[in-house]
Design an enzyme around this catalytic site. Structure first.
Site, PDB file in Angstrom:
ATOM      1  NE  ARG A   1      10.775  -2.338   1.950  1.00 48.21           N
ATOM      2  CZ  ARG A   1      11.540  -2.122   0.902  1.00 48.21           C
ATOM      3  NH1 ARG A   1      12.403  -3.043   0.526  1.00 48.21           N
ATOM      4  NH2 ARG A   1      11.474  -1.008   0.216  1.00 48.21           N
TER       5      ARG A   1
ATOM      6  CB  THR B   1      16.281  -1.882   9.634  1.00 46.21           C
ATOM      7  OG1 THR B   1      14.870  -2.204   9.678  1.00 46.21           O
ATOM      8  CG2 THR B   1      16.651  -1.051  10.852  1.00 46.21           C
TER       9      THR B   1
HETATM   10  C1  PRP Z   1       6.090  -3.424   0.426  1.00 49.41           C
HETATM   11  C2  PRP Z   1       5.579  -4.594  -0.402  1.00 49.41           C
HETATM   12  C3  PRP Z   1       6.139  -5.780   0.331  1.00 49.41           C
HETATM   13  C4  PRP Z   1       7.454  -5.263   0.832  1.00 49.41           C
HETATM   14  C5  PRP Z   1       8.530  -5.813  -0.061  1.00 49.41           C
HETATM   15  O1  PRP Z   1       5.322  -3.262   1.548  1.00 49.41           O
HETATM   16  O2  PRP Z   1       4.203  -4.610  -0.531  1.00 49.41           O
HETATM   17  O3  PRP Z   1       5.335  -6.209   1.404  1.00 49.41           O
HETATM   18  O4  PRP Z   1       7.424  -3.828   0.723  1.00 49.41           O
HETATM   19  O5  PRP Z   1       9.770  -5.454   0.417  1.00 49.41           O
HETATM   20  P1  PRP Z   1      10.804  -6.522   0.980  1.00 49.41           P
HETATM   21  O6  PRP Z   1      10.827  -7.648   0.014  1.00 49.41           O
HETATM   22  O7  PRP Z   1      12.096  -5.739   1.013  1.00 49.41           O
HETATM   23  O8  PRP Z   1      10.377  -6.940   2.345  1.00 49.41           O
HETATM   24  P2  PRP Z   1       5.539  -2.037   2.566  1.00 49.41           P
HETATM   25  O9  PRP Z   1       6.498  -2.412   3.641  1.00 49.41           O
HETATM   26  O10 PRP Z   1       5.853  -0.796   1.802  1.00 49.41           O
HETATM   27  O11 PRP Z   1       4.155  -1.933   3.282  1.00 49.41           O
HETATM   28  P3  PRP Z   1       2.730  -1.548   2.686  1.00 49.41           P
HETATM   29  O12 PRP Z   1       2.307  -2.658   1.759  1.00 49.41           O
HETATM   30  O13 PRP Z   1       1.890  -1.478   3.905  1.00 49.41           O
HETATM   31  O14 PRP Z   1       2.851  -0.242   1.970  1.00 49.41           O
HETATM   32  N1  URA Z   2       8.034  -2.242  -1.917  1.00 50.21           N
HETATM   33  C1  URA Z   2       7.434  -1.573  -2.935  1.00 50.21           C
HETATM   34  O1  URA Z   2       6.239  -1.267  -2.856  1.00 50.21           O
HETATM   35  N2  URA Z   2       8.168  -1.265  -4.005  1.00 50.21           N
HETATM   36  C2  URA Z   2       9.463  -1.588  -4.130  1.00 50.21           C
HETATM   37  O2  URA Z   2      10.078  -1.276  -5.166  1.00 50.21           O
HETATM   38  C3  URA Z   2      10.078  -2.263  -3.061  1.00 50.21           C
HETATM   39  C4  URA Z   2       9.335  -2.599  -1.966  1.00 50.21           C
END
Ligand code: PRP
Ligand code: URA
Length: 215
Positions: free
Chosen positions: A110, A114
């Protein structure tokens, strides 16, 4: 803010063991090792429900006493697709139940400003169209990552998809309903709402950081 999302295929898997384990997962004092173990155990419990309707085939076997008909999962083996990084934490627990499952990967993160998903990796078996696909991510927040991962998987041919998450926000469920109403969602909990910066409340924090000890 909706608290009961309108998604006919969204299901909170209700079980005392799930609620018990979630309480430790949410606790900020839970250390990394226990956090990972809990993610695996919760993923396994969710998978038990999410595999309830997998097709079976009859095979002839011989017990030590006599021949008999028995049932086995029909081929081909399912595919687990963790959304990197945090989805990786759910793979071992489900593989303990389905050791012959294939494992694909979708790399997404993410954007911090944004909150939109940014894609960086995609690899699934070439015959994914013939397999049941379990998409794994502990967190369904805005729903952008899950919806994008499923769009990519459909583009690659996947037809039988299920999404498994530990904690869902109403906003994410609504997004999935809008983008992929055909995909069932199995969650351990439906939380209250998203914070201003896109974290699930009460949630459990950043799942990737807590799994991999990066904060
Ligand atoms: C986190 C989580 C999801 C996403 C959820 O990943 O593991 O993939 O956020 O958020 P959303 O529903 O708003 O898209 P993150 O982007 O933090 O990446 P990571 O797993 O590499 O830490
Ligand atoms: N991704 C996470 O890991 N935690 C949250 O609460 C939202 C998105």
């Amino acid at each position: 803010m909706p608290t009961t999302p309108a998604h006919p295929r969204f299901q909170v898997v209700a079980h005392p063991l799930i609620r018990h384990k979630l309480s430790f997962l949410r606790d900020a004092q839970t250390p990394t090792k226990l956090f990972k173990e809990l993610v695996d155990e919760l993923a396994m419990l969710l998978a038990f429900e999410a595999t309830r309707d997998l097709a079976l085939t009859t095979v002839r076997i011989a017990t030590p006493l006599e021949p008999t008909d028995a049932e086995r999962l029909a081929e081909p083996d399912p595919v687990l697709v963790p959304i990197l990084r945090a989805g990786l934490g759910m793979v071992d627990g489900i593989r303990a139940l389905m050791p012959s499952a294939r494992v694909g990967h979708v790399g997404l993160y993410r954007d911090h400003d944004t909150l939109e998903p940014v894609a960086y990796y995609f690899k699934v078996p070439p015959d994914v169209a013939a397999r049941t696909v379990f998409v794994l991510d502990p967190m369904l927040a805005t729903g952008g990552s899950a919806a994008d991962a499923i769009t990519q998987l459909k583009r690659a041919g996947a037809q039988q998809l299920r999404f498994l998450c530990l904690v869902a926000a109403p906003e994410g469920v609504a997004k999935m309903h809008e983008a992929h109403p055909d995909v069932p969602i199995f969650a351990a909990a439906l939380d209250r709402e998203l914070s201003d910066i896109g974290y699930i409340l009460p949630g459990l924090g950043d799942a990737g950081d807590r799994l991999f000890g990066t904060r």
